[in-house]
Write a protein that holds these residues in place. Sequence first.
Motif, PDB file in Angstrom:
ATOM      1  N   ALA A 242       0.831  -1.206   0.000  1.00 46.54           N
ATOM      2  CA  ALA A 242       0.000   0.000   0.000  1.00 46.54           C
ATOM      3  C   ALA A 242       0.867   1.258   0.000  1.00 46.54           C
ATOM      4  O   ALA A 242       0.592   2.226  -0.719  1.00 46.54           O
ATOM      5  N   ALA A 243       1.935   1.247   0.792  1.00 47.22           N
ATOM      6  CA  ALA A 243       2.834   2.401   0.856  1.00 47.22           C
ATOM      7  C   ALA A 243       3.485   2.660  -0.495  1.00 47.22           C
ATOM      8  O   ALA A 243       3.565   3.812  -0.956  1.00 47.22           O
ATOM      9  N   GLU A 244       3.952   1.600  -1.138  1.00 48.53           N
ATOM     10  CA  GLU A 244       4.610   1.767  -2.433  1.00 48.53           C
ATOM     11  C   GLU A 244       3.633   2.273  -3.483  1.00 48.53           C
ATOM     12  O   GLU A 244       3.972   3.143  -4.313  1.00 48.53           O
ATOM     13  N   ALA A 245       2.411   1.746  -3.467  1.00 50.12           N
ATOM     14  CA  ALA A 245       1.395   2.207  -4.418  1.00 50.12           C
ATOM     15  C   ALA A 245       1.090   3.688  -4.216  1.00 50.12           C
ATOM     16  O   ALA A 245       0.994   4.460  -5.175  1.00 50.12           O
ATOM     17  N   GLN A 246       0.931   4.111  -2.962  1.00 55.82           N
ATOM     18  CA  GLN A 246       0.629   5.513  -2.687  1.00 55.82           C
ATOM     19  C   GLN A 246       1.790   6.420  -3.094  1.00 55.82           C
ATOM     20  O   GLN A 246       1.589   7.512  -3.629  1.00 55.82           O
ATOM     21  N   PHE A 247       3.005   5.980  -2.834  1.00 48.23           N
ATOM     22  CA  PHE A 247       4.163   6.769  -3.251  1.00 48.23           C
ATOM     23  C   PHE A 247       4.179   6.938  -4.766  1.00 48.23           C
ATOM     24  O   PHE A 247       4.438   8.031  -5.289  1.00 48.23           O
ATOM     25  N   ARG A 248       3.910   5.867  -5.489  1.00 48.77           N
ATOM     26  CA  ARG A 248       3.912   5.927  -6.953  1.00 48.77           C
ATOM     27  C   ARG A 248       2.815   6.850  -7.482  1.00 48.77           C
ATOM     28  O   ARG A 248       2.943   7.419  -8.571  1.00 48.77           O
ATOM     29  N   LEU A 249       1.749   6.996  -6.706  1.00 48.96           N
ATOM     30  CA  LEU A 249       0.648   7.883  -7.096  1.00 48.96           C
ATOM     31  C   LEU A 249       0.897   9.333  -6.686  1.00 48.96           C
ATOM     32  O   LEU A 249       0.052  10.195  -6.900  1.00 48.96           O
ATOM     33  N   GLY A 250       2.052   9.588  -6.070  1.00 52.78           N
ATOM     34  CA  GLY A 250       2.376  10.932  -5.638  1.00 52.78           C
ATOM     35  C   GLY A 250       1.803  11.305  -4.288  1.00 52.78           C
ATOM     36  O   GLY A 250       1.822  12.483  -3.913  1.00 52.78           O
ATOM     37  N   GLN A 251       1.318  10.323  -3.548  1.00 51.73           N
ATOM     38  CA  GLN A 251       0.707  10.558  -2.236  1.00 51.73           C
ATOM     39  C   GLN A 251       1.688  10.156  -1.140  1.00 51.73           C
ATOM     40  O   GLN A 251       1.523   9.140  -0.465  1.00 51.73           O
TER      41      GLN A 251
ATOM     42  N   ASP B 155       2.288  11.429   1.722  1.00 55.39           N
ATOM     43  CA  ASP B 155       1.747  11.445   3.084  1.00 55.39           C
ATOM     44  C   ASP B 155       1.021  10.141   3.390  1.00 55.39           C
ATOM     45  O   ASP B 155       1.152   9.576   4.486  1.00 55.39           O
ATOM     46  N   SER B 156       0.262   9.623   2.414  1.00 55.18           N
ATOM     47  CA  SER B 156      -0.406   8.330   2.611  1.00 55.18           C
ATOM     48  C   SER B 156       0.611   7.203   2.694  1.00 55.18           C
ATOM     49  O   SER B 156       0.447   6.266   3.488  1.00 55.18           O
ATOM     50  N   ALA B 157       1.659   7.287   1.875  1.00 52.30           N
ATOM     51  CA  ALA B 157       2.708   6.273   1.943  1.00 52.30           C
ATOM     52  C   ALA B 157       3.339   6.254   3.325  1.00 52.30           C
ATOM     53  O   ALA B 157       3.582   5.180   3.904  1.00 52.30           O
ATOM     54  N   ALA B 158       3.612   7.428   3.883  1.00 54.30           N
ATOM     55  CA  ALA B 158       4.202   7.504   5.228  1.00 54.30           C
ATOM     56  C   ALA B 158       3.262   6.896   6.259  1.00 54.30           C
ATOM     57  O   ALA B 158       3.721   6.257   7.221  1.00 54.30           O
ATOM     58  N   TYR B 159       1.961   7.077   6.083  1.00 55.47           N
ATOM     59  CA  TYR B 159       0.985   6.504   7.025  1.00 55.47           C
ATOM     60  C   TYR B 159       1.124   4.982   7.089  1.00 55.47           C
ATOM     61  O   TYR B 159       1.188   4.398   8.183  1.00 55.47           O
ATOM     62  N   TYR B 160       1.191   4.324   5.941  1.00 54.82           N
ATOM     63  CA  TYR B 160       1.294   2.859   5.931  1.00 54.82           C
ATOM     64  C   TYR B 160       2.671   2.395   6.406  1.00 54.82           C
ATOM     65  O   TYR B 160       2.780   1.381   7.105  1.00 54.82           O
TER      66      TYR B 160
ATOM     67  N   ALA C  73      10.500   7.933  17.699  1.00 58.76           N
ATOM     68  CA  ALA C  73      11.743   7.924  16.925  1.00 58.76           C
ATOM     69  C   ALA C  73      11.611   7.093  15.653  1.00 58.76           C
ATOM     70  O   ALA C  73      12.379   7.292  14.698  1.00 58.76           O
ATOM     71  N   MET C  74      10.658   6.180  15.633  1.00 56.54           N
ATOM     72  CA  MET C  74      10.483   5.320  14.459  1.00 56.54           C
ATOM     73  C   MET C  74       9.564   5.946  13.402  1.00 56.54           C
ATOM     74  O   MET C  74       9.547   5.502  12.259  1.00 56.54           O
ATOM     75  N   ARG C  75       8.805   6.953  13.771  1.00 58.84           N
ATOM     76  CA  ARG C  75       7.874   7.544  12.811  1.00 58.84           C
ATOM     77  C   ARG C  75       8.611   8.423  11.803  1.00 58.84           C
ATOM     78  O   ARG C  75       9.580   9.097  12.143  1.00 58.84           O
ATOM     79  N   ILE C  76       8.131   8.401  10.585  1.00 63.48           N
ATOM     80  CA  ILE C  76       8.710   9.204   9.516  1.00 63.48           C
ATOM     81  C   ILE C  76       7.661  10.184   9.003  1.00 63.48           C
ATOM     82  O   ILE C  76       6.475  10.091   9.357  1.00 63.48           O
ATOM     83  N   THR C  77       8.080  11.105   8.155  1.00 66.43           N
ATOM     84  CA  THR C  77       7.164  12.051   7.519  1.00 66.43           C
ATOM     85  C   THR C  77       7.186  11.828   6.014  1.00 66.43           C
ATOM     86  O   THR C  77       8.009  11.069   5.485  1.00 66.43           O
ATOM     87  N   ALA C  78       6.303  12.524   5.323  1.00 66.29           N
ATOM     88  CA  ALA C  78       6.196  12.368   3.875  1.00 66.29           C
ATOM     89  C   ALA C  78       7.505  12.694   3.171  1.00 66.29           C
ATOM     90  O   ALA C  78       7.836  12.087   2.146  1.00 66.29           O
ATOM     91  N   THR C  79       8.270  13.625   3.715  1.00 72.07           N
ATOM     92  CA  THR C  79       9.527  14.010   3.062  1.00 72.07           C
ATOM     93  C   THR C  79      10.585  12.916   3.149  1.00 72.07           C
ATOM     94  O   THR C  79      11.569  12.955   2.412  1.00 72.07           O
TER      95      THR C  79
END
Length: 546
Positions: free
Chosen positions: A433-442, A444-449, A465-471
């Motif tokens: 799901a994360a990879e699909a959202q990243f490929r769609l330009g989303q 923030d959604s990729a970071a969520y998954y 410390a384990m959480r990431i952001t969209a950037t």
Amino acid sequence: MKTYLTYLSMLGLATMLLACKEDLTEYNPAGSTAQSLFTTPEGIEAGVNGLYTYNRYFYGKEEGQALMEMGSDIWTNAANNGNTGSNGVFPQPALTTYQGLTTDNLWIKNRLWQQCYAAINLANSVLAYMPNAGLTATRRTELEGEARFLRGWYYYHLVEAFGAVPLRLTPTESIETTATRAPVEAVYQQISSDLQFAVTAVPPTTTEYGRITRPAAEAFLAKVYLTQGRYREAGNYATRVINGSTYRLLPTYADLWNITRQQNTEVLWAVNYSTNLTFNAGSNLNHTLFLMEYNTQPGMKRDVANGFPNVRYMPTLFLLNLFNEQNDSRYNASFKSAWLANETDATKRPAGINVGDTAVLTTKYPVTASFRQSKRYRIYDVNDMYKADGTPNDRFHYISLRKFDDPTRATDTETQSSRDAYMIRLADTYLVAAEAQFRLGQADSAAYYLNAVRTRAAVPGRQAAMRITATDVTLDFILDERARELAGEQVRWFDLKRTGKLVERVKKYNPDAAAYIQPYHVLRPIPQSEIDAVTNKAEFRQNDGY
């Protein structure tokens, strides 16, 4: 799902495509035929059950690890994977380094090509005879869904490994001497069609662990769509599984590898190996493949708890350095660094070391001479294990993958394990799901998954410390995360191929293979025996480069 339908082999239904010579004399000692077996509901049920067994040829097996994990950025050869026995110097095996990878590779032929086509031929036979076998309408739909899922599953392995392959949708019940390689797009169109049927046909749950369910079919379809570049559909099907099923991530990553908790809410589909090893016709061997040679170390002897060390594969330094174990529990849950003395004969232990004390420490960090001298136990630090460029320095002693350990084996000489081999689990679906959202330009959604997987893996108190952001999200970050989560689970080669990163990352992170991998290695060679067997060789050609 533990039944091996050995009588099916007498029917000739599992005839290997293209592998028959023209002068072959057929002999059927039982006098059985597809027409006689598949005319009853019981025969169709037996045929569908038999389709599952082909996964046992490569999931949980050394051949499967070589084909689906090795030759990547995260694993390389340990001493006994083709070793001459002298200081770790060895002729490098073809599947791990690409050196000398030829069209005669027996594991490619026997374990991947032939077994997948045998399974597909059985699926085609089941599907062909199913309409007239007397099944109820409901059961016929369910079994057709299973058969079509499994046909798609085996075709996925073939098309990803070989590219264009013969696409057969009817039974091969006699010798055939010609073949045509269907385009990759056509093969994937058939896989998608089979899976689209399966997701509506198979039930959402099962009482028979190891049998396909709707969420497993949806998760696999999500990965198929991801591989095809159909990112919106991939995301939609992955989200269905995540939000619309009863499957859930386990509370801690280590729980996944507790052998007493194998059947859990995170595993969507597994090869269900039996505790009665005679039923397995070859059990799970993963627990032996990644262990270092601990049993020759002072204070150590081979035992059940520490495992049977086959010393086949070791992590690349790149894989070890992907983890920040201060925050990420997956490092210690996945790898074994400390070995506790188990030698009861005091004369075979170093002075001052008792049973249960640390006997050997392997660490990815350098240690000082003074630290080393202050310890009674043997130390292998990063510089002992690896050269500065990451090439292994010692292929006998290294940080060992522990996630497949089996402390329930009867004796220390038993190499077979009843541990199941996970093929689809929910964390993988989150990462799809994360990879699909990243490929769609989303992003923030990729970071969520990604964060759902990462926070589950956090050391207690280190979730932030384990959480990431969209950037933070890039394709390379997603591949790194898949390595941290799924190392050793027989998905890595396909991951790198799908993302177009195989050659780049092997050259960058696997010094054993860097000099040998070429762009054409994104496909495996068609087995030479298959090419030799066909009469239309001008049409049925070898993959480029081989």
